[in-house]
Every structure is written in C-alpha cells, then in structure tokens.
Design a protein around this motif. Structure first.
Motif, PDB file in Angstrom:
ATOM      1  N   SER A 181       0.823  -1.053   0.305  1.00 23.48           N
ATOM      2  CA  SER A 181      -0.284  -0.085  -0.271  1.00 23.48           C
ATOM      3  C   SER A 181       0.838   0.894  -0.180  1.00 23.48           C
ATOM      4  O   SER A 181       0.354   2.653  -0.657  1.00 23.48           O
ATOM      5  CB  SER A 181      -1.510  -0.134   0.898  1.00 23.48           C
ATOM      6  N   CYS A 182       2.232   1.060   0.922  1.00 20.90           N
ATOM      7  CA  CYS A 182       2.892   2.028   0.699  1.00 20.90           C
ATOM      8  C   CYS A 182       3.595   2.248  -0.934  1.00 20.90           C
ATOM      9  O   CYS A 182       3.697   3.589  -1.246  1.00 20.90           O
ATOM     10  CB  CYS A 182       4.047   2.086   1.576  1.00 20.90           C
ATOM     11  N   LEU A 183       3.985   1.529  -1.190  1.00 20.28           N
ATOM     12  CA  LEU A 183       4.966   1.820  -2.854  1.00 20.28           C
ATOM     13  C   LEU A 183       3.617   1.925  -3.622  1.00 20.28           C
ATOM     14  O   LEU A 183       4.211   2.089  -5.524  1.00 20.28           O
ATOM     15  CB  LEU A 183       5.312  -0.190  -2.667  1.00 20.28           C
ATOM     16  N   ILE A 184       2.422   1.432  -3.527  1.00 21.27           N
ATOM     17  CA  ILE A 184       1.334   2.638  -4.928  1.00 21.27           C
ATOM     18  C   ILE A 184       0.878   3.103  -4.380  1.00 21.27           C
ATOM     19  O   ILE A 184       0.156   3.252  -3.860  1.00 21.27           O
ATOM     20  CB  ILE A 184       0.593   0.715  -4.945  1.00 21.27           C
ATOM     21  N   GLU A 185       0.893   4.487  -5.069  1.00 24.82           N
ATOM     22  CA  GLU A 185       0.781   6.208  -4.045  1.00 24.82           C
ATOM     23  C   GLU A 185      -0.956   6.118  -4.722  1.00 24.82           C
ATOM     24  O   GLU A 185      -1.427   5.498  -5.603  1.00 24.82           O
ATOM     25  CB  GLU A 185       1.101   7.148  -5.323  1.00 24.82           C
ATOM     26  N   GLY A 186      -1.087   6.610  -3.489  1.00 24.52           N
ATOM     27  CA  GLY A 186      -2.835   6.258  -3.346  1.00 24.52           C
ATOM     28  C   GLY A 186      -3.408   5.101  -3.795  1.00 24.52           C
ATOM     29  O   GLY A 186      -4.894   5.539  -3.551  1.00 24.52           O
ATOM     30  N   SER A 187      -3.594   4.599  -3.287  1.00 30.53           N
ATOM     31  CA  SER A 187      -3.785   3.009  -3.024  1.00 30.53           C
ATOM     32  C   SER A 187      -4.962   2.972  -2.416  1.00 30.53           C
ATOM     33  O   SER A 187      -4.600   3.859  -0.839  1.00 30.53           O
ATOM     34  CB  SER A 187      -3.219   1.980  -2.623  1.00 30.53           C
ATOM     35  N   THR A 188      -6.213   2.110  -2.066  1.00 28.84           N
ATOM     36  CA  THR A 188      -7.258   2.439  -1.073  1.00 28.84           C
ATOM     37  C   THR A 188      -6.946   1.209   0.232  1.00 28.84           C
ATOM     38  O   THR A 188      -6.283   0.205  -0.203  1.00 28.84           O
ATOM     39  CB  THR A 188      -8.574   2.592  -1.223  1.00 28.84           C
ATOM     40  N   LEU A 189      -6.528   1.162   1.483  1.00 25.74           N
ATOM     41  CA  LEU A 189      -6.154  -0.033   2.326  1.00 25.74           C
ATOM     42  C   LEU A 189      -6.940   0.127   2.921  1.00 25.74           C
ATOM     43  O   LEU A 189      -7.839   0.950   3.948  1.00 25.74           O
ATOM     44  CB  LEU A 189      -4.745   0.214   2.822  1.00 25.74           C
ATOM     45  N   ILE A 190      -8.110  -1.682   3.268  1.00 27.86           N
ATOM     46  CA  ILE A 190      -9.419  -1.771   3.863  1.00 27.86           C
ATOM     47  C   ILE A 190      -8.798  -2.830   5.062  1.00 27.86           C
ATOM     48  O   ILE A 190      -7.950  -3.679   4.226  1.00 27.86           O
ATOM     49  CB  ILE A 190     -10.913  -2.236   3.265  1.00 27.86           C
TER      50      ILE A 190
END
Length: 289
Positions: free
Chosen positions: A236-245
């Motif tokens: 999630s840190c490596l994919i900029e702008g990703s949403t983590l749930i």
C-alpha cells in the motif's frame, strides 16, 4: 469451454455476465478457475453490474502447460496480455488474491495500458510465505527432473491432474528438454528467495511506480504467515494513492482453513470460500472511482 492460443499454448477461459466493465478475476497458487470459492465471488460481481473473465493460467486447470519467462508470474502476465488482445476486450479491471494478486500487479506493471483498476488481497510475502512457494511449486518438479528426466513429471500428482484435464499436456511434458527445464526452474526458484528491495517475489520495488491506476488493497490477516499483514501494508505504501481496508473475513480465516484441511475436518473456512465477502467492498470501490 472456449479457448485461445497464446504463445503456442491453449488458454481456457469463460466470461460471466452480459454488460458492464470487465473484471479479470484470478485465484492463487496453480488452482483453476473452478476452485471452490472463486465462482461465488464472480457471480456477486456480475450481480453488481460487471462482467467477469475467469481463466485457467498456464499450468492450471485445463489450459496447456507452459514454461517460460523470468518467473511464473511474468509468464502469466504475458499470457494474460495475449488473452486480452485475442479477445479484444480493451482495458479491464484486474482483481486477484494470493498468487492472483501478484499476477495482477505484475500485469499492471508490464502492460499498464490494459488496466483501468486494480484490486488485491492475500498478497504473499515474508520469509515463510515466499520460501513456502518455492518449496511447493518449484522444488518437487526440479528435483524429479534432475533424478528422472522429464518422464518423471508424468509420475507426479500435479502434472497427472493437468493431463487428466487436458490430455495434450502429456505430450507437451514429454517434449520438454531436461536441461532447459532445470535452468528455468532454478530461475523461477530464485524469485522465491527473499531479497532486499523485493516486497513481492521476483519483482523489484521500483516496478511499483508503474502502477498508476486506482488500487484497492485488502490487507492480510494479523497472523497470516502466508499473506502477511506487513506485506499488504508495504504494498500500500509502494502503490501511491492506493486504498487499504481491513479484511471483510475473520482475521484468522486462512489459518483455520489450513488447519481444517490438514486435519481432514469438515471445513468451515475453505481456502477461498470467504472471498465472496469482499464483493461489497470491491463493488463500492469500483462505483466510487
């Protein structure tokens, strides 16, 4: 089932639903599109207004066995790009769990023009999870071919199952060159040796910069050693702008499924049975983009 030929191998697929954006749904391991738990998720996504493509990756289900590429996931990414080209789908949504998450990420990295959105869960990582993949999927066949040649593959349960689903696979296995198979297997095995700067096996972290599409990540369970919570947080840190749930299934669902399977108990949580619980979150994410 319909099939197309990609890189000299037959790829079996099916498309559920008649309207809506197309989601390519990919399971983990070397499991086929008919693995229990996958179709209920596909049907829930269809009910939510999408079409869903299910496919047997090379070395899975009724598709032809194939052995090429930097890693097995690189081979699958190249195969998926060819499948989508043959079907003339246009850009699609990629969704996958476990090995299917890795295949989906790598496809997005290598063929970004094919992908509009990315949905990931049960991402494999960590020392245990990564070594376990190499020990389970590469070492047995490598050791067999070193001892018995490619004829030895025909004695193995995994490849006998591929022949049972697709009789053409027997000759495809017999036609392999032992030395080439050993060389390829060592390369595939090396991908599963944990390395600095590789959060997921065989993929350098700087490749994540190529993922520029909206991405939903369902984090790993708190004690899941195969799909660590830490790995999903790092991705999630490596994919900029990703949403983590948080996962929509119990935190220990995977561990309970593995225990039930190993002990032969009636399974409350089969490996992928809980995946259908992700449908509302996936549909919500896709509806908001």
């Amino acid at each position: 089932m319909p099939a197309v030929t990609v890189n000299g191998g037959r790829v079996v697929y099916e498309i559920l639903g008649d309207t809506g954006d197309l989601i390519v749904l990919t399971p983990g391991g070397r499991y086929s599109k008919d693995i229990p738990g996958l179709r209920p998720l596909a049907e829930a996504l269809v009910a939510g207004g999408h079409r869903v493509l299910l496919w047997d990756r090379p070395n899975c289900g009724a598709s032809d066995v194939q052995f090429f590429g930097q890693t097995e996931s690189h081979m699958r990414a190249e195969t998926l790009s060819g499948l989508l080209a043959e079907l003339d789908t246009g850009p699609v949504i990629l969704a996958g769990g476990s090995g299917g998450a890795r295949d989906s990420m790598l496809t997005t990295m290598l063929y970004p023009e094919l992908v509009t959105d990315l949905v990931l869960w049960n991402i494999v990582g960590g020392v245990y999870g990564t070594f376990n993949l190499g020990a389970y999927y590469v070492l047995p066949s490598l050791q067999t071919v070193r001892a018995l040649g490619v004829e030895g593959l025909l004695r193995m349960k995994e490849w006998r199952e591929r022949i049972a689903e697709n009789p053409d696979n027997e000759q495809r296995l017999r036609d392999l060159d032992s030395a080439d198979f050993v060389k390829l297997s060592l390369r595939w095995l090396n991908a599963y040796v944990p390395k600095p700067g590789q959060t997921i096996p065989g993929v350098d972290d700087d490749m994540f910069e190529r993922i520029q599409v909206p991405t939903l990540i369902i984090r790993g369970g708190a004690k899941d050693m195969d799909h660590p919570k830490r790995t999903s947080l790092e991705v999630s840190c490596l994919i900029e702008g990703s949403t983590l749930i948080d996962p929509p299934w119990p935190e220990d669902a995977w561990e309970r499924a593995m225990q039930d399977r190993a002990q032969g108990r009636v399974q409350q949580y089969n490996m992928f049975d809980t995946w259908v619980l992700a449908a509302p979150e996936i549909l919500k994410f896709l509806g908001e983009r």
